[in-house]
Enzyme design. Structure first.
Site, mmCIF file in Angstrom:
data_model
loop_
_atom_site.group_PDB
_atom_site.id
_atom_site.type_symbol
_atom_site.label_atom_id
_atom_site.label_comp_id
_atom_site.label_asym_id
_atom_site.label_seq_id
_atom_site.Cartn_x
_atom_site.Cartn_y
_atom_site.Cartn_z
ATOM 1 N N LYS A 1 -11.350 0.758 -2.443
ATOM 2 C CA LYS A 1 -10.472 1.551 -3.008
ATOM 3 C C LYS A 1 -11.098 1.617 -4.806
ATOM 4 O O LYS A 1 -11.532 2.208 -4.545
ATOM 5 C CB LYS A 1 -9.655 0.519 -2.852
ATOM 6 C CG LYS A 1 -8.392 1.330 -1.540
ATOM 7 C CD LYS A 1 -7.480 0.584 -0.540
ATOM 8 C CE LYS A 1 -7.281 0.730 0.983
ATOM 9 N NZ LYS A 1 -6.672 -0.595 1.822
ATOM 10 N N HIS B 1 -5.638 -2.853 -3.409
ATOM 11 C CA HIS B 1 -4.753 -1.859 -4.004
ATOM 12 C C HIS B 1 -4.759 -2.836 -5.564
ATOM 13 O O HIS B 1 -4.375 -2.066 -6.135
ATOM 14 C CB HIS B 1 -3.783 -1.497 -3.482
ATOM 15 C CG HIS B 1 -3.566 -0.642 -2.421
ATOM 16 N ND1 HIS B 1 -3.616 0.442 -2.174
ATOM 17 C CD2 HIS B 1 -3.064 -0.925 -1.550
ATOM 18 C CE1 HIS B 1 -3.818 1.005 -0.956
ATOM 19 N NE2 HIS B 1 -3.227 -0.478 -0.122
ATOM 20 N N SER C 1 1.017 -1.110 -0.013
ATOM 21 C CA SER C 1 -0.125 0.149 -0.045
ATOM 22 C C SER C 1 0.728 1.638 0.328
ATOM 23 O O SER C 1 0.165 2.677 -0.661
ATOM 24 C CB SER C 1 -0.752 -0.345 1.471
ATOM 25 O OG SER C 1 -0.071 -0.159 2.152
HETATM 26 C C1 LIG Z 1 -6.942 -0.447 2.925
HETATM 27 C C2 LIG Z 1 -6.262 -1.754 3.017
HETATM 28 C C3 LIG Z 1 -6.771 -2.489 4.391
HETATM 29 C C4 LIG Z 1 -8.311 -1.980 4.974
HETATM 30 O O1 LIG Z 1 -9.321 -1.700 3.952
HETATM 31 P P1 LIG Z 1 -10.584 -0.785 4.581
HETATM 32 O O2 LIG Z 1 -11.554 -1.386 4.090
HETATM 33 O O3 LIG Z 1 -9.713 0.956 4.451
HETATM 34 O O4 LIG Z 1 -10.306 -1.020 6.244
HETATM 35 C C5 LIG Z 1 -6.335 -3.622 4.504
HETATM 36 N N1 LIG Z 1 -5.209 -4.431 3.580
HETATM 37 C C6 LIG Z 1 -4.789 -3.312 2.501
HETATM 38 C C7 LIG Z 1 -3.257 -3.400 2.251
HETATM 39 C C8 LIG Z 1 -5.186 -2.684 2.432
HETATM 40 O O5 LIG Z 1 -4.390 -1.457 1.687
#
Ligand SMILES: *Cc1c(COP(=O)(O)O)cnc(C)c1O
Length: 389
Positions: free
Chosen positions: A241, A209, A181
């Site tokens: 995302k 992502h 991320s």
């Molecule tokens: C953003 C993210 C999460 C968390 O997801 P949310 O729905 O925002 O709680 C988990 N794992 C990764 C790799 C992320 O980038």
């Protein structure tokens, strides 16, 4: 004497301020993606995870409104009581089909998905083997499960092998981010899958992502690597995302997902997400899967940014995803660069420890299909002034 919790927190907060690591949420009004309005000022954003530009897509908003009209706002209960609506069921089926898995299970957030999946599987004395740059939710999950956390150097399959070998008798979950991320690089998935098979560990890939961005029909980095559910039994995806809504899921073999549905406490003991949100996500999924032109536009922007940044001699990272960090190292340098960009009307976040390791503060630039070429060029011109100066 018993420690005073408030006093202790005050000391920690003061320390954050002194070291330039204090952060606060600034309220913004979104104008039109990728634009934001803050304090009445329009800023061009390069900081969201809305990679496909779907968060403001009219199809999603229409599905959300229709869903609310038909099913109300709240789901009224946890999924296993009576909060599971046919929109949730349909979304789970569509997510499973998209990712080529037998079954998918929804969670309210990605954070909760990682906590729940890990806690359902691991117990005290088991091994949680993880890339040291994994998302905080995976690292926290190991602690919640009471498992022994064994981290390996970033993207280092041999390091993962050493960690697994150090606990040959322990049940082991090998977990990695698909796309990292804060770095934007892709995990060595084929090597990790082969290792997990050899060592009898279960592999979990968190593709928060990569979903919507990589792979055939945007099915993510696991699909791109051609790895099936036998090779990657646990695939976690998030919906906040590239899909532009909120929530998450885990997909895999039916028996494994059924066990998680039974034992993941962050699934069992929480209110199901709003059905209308599931309806909006179904609309997002159709676009993420079928709108190839949108994905191609994003990848063309990524290529344009990398070409321009290389010409300017900017400190690019090896990333082919919308996450394009510029490593500046020093916290103060990253903050100053972000401020100078904001003065030029561009919003780029400076990412500092503890989100990233000490000495690796960076500008985390993210690109979106909502951007156009001129906007990328405008960013490059500003970076040329700000980062090299
Ligand atoms: C953003 C993210 C999460 C968390 O997801 P949310 O729905 O925002 O709680 C988990 N794992 C990764 C790799 C992320 O980038």
């Amino acid at each position: 004497m018993r420690p005073d919790l408030l006093a202790r927190l005050d000391v920690q907060t003061a320390h954050r301020r002194e070291t330039g690591l204090w952060r606060h949420a600034q309220a913004s009004e979104t104008a039109d993606s990728p634009w934001l309005v803050r304090d009445g000022r329009r800023l061009l954003g390069f900081c969201s995870n809305d990679y496909l530009g779907l968060a403001r897509h009219p199809d999603l908003a229409a599905a959300l409104k229709r869903g609310a009209d038909e099913a109300g706002v709240g789901s009224t209960a946890s999924a296993l009581v009576c909060g599971h609506h046919r929109e949730h069921a349909a979304l789970e089926e569509e997510l499973a089909a998209w990712t080529g898995r037998e079954r998918a299970l929804l969670f309210s957030t990605g954070y909760m998905a990682n906590l729940g999946v890990t806690q359902a599987l691991l117990a005290r004395g088991d091994a949680s083997v993880q890339d040291k740059l994994n998302h905080a939710s995976l690292l926290d999950a190991a602690a919640l499960a009471g498992a022994e956390l064994k981290r390996y150097p970033h993207a280092d399959v041999a390091g993962a092998r050493r960690q697994l070998a150090s606990r040959p008798q322990a049940a082991a979950l090998l977990a990695t981010d698909g796309v990292f991320s804060m770095d934007g690089d892709v995990a060595p998935l084929a090597g990790l899958a082969a290792l997990a098979a050899e060592e009898g560990a279960l592999l979990l890939v968190d593709d928060a992502h990569g979903l919507g961005v990589l792979g055939p029909q945007g099915a993510g980095c696991v699909a791109e690597a051609g790895l099936d559910a036998r090779q990657v039994p646990l695939l976690v995806g998030t919906l906040g995302k590239a899909l532009g809504t909120a929530g998450a899921f885990v997909a895999g073999p039916a028996a494994l997902i059924e066990g998680i549905a039974q034992f993941a406490r962050s699934h069992v003991y929480t209110t199901a997400p709003p059905p209308a949100l599931a309806a909006a996500t179904r609309a997002a999924l159709r676009l993420a899967r079928d709108d190839e032109a949108r994905r191609q536009h994003l990848h063309a922007l990524i290529a344009r940014f990398r070409r321009g940044a290389a010409q300017l001699g900017l400190p690019l990272s090896p990333s082919r995803t919308p996450i394009q960090p510029l490593l500046l190292g020093d916290t103060a340098a990253a903050l100053a660069a972000a401020q100078a960009l904001e003065a030029r009307g561009l919003l780029v976040t400076a990412i500092r420890p503890p989100t990233v390791p000490a000495g690796t503060a960076r500008l985390r630039i993210t690109l979106s299909a909502a951007h156009d070429e001129d906007q990328v060029d405008r960013l490059l011109a500003a970076l040329g002034e700000v980062v090299r100066a």
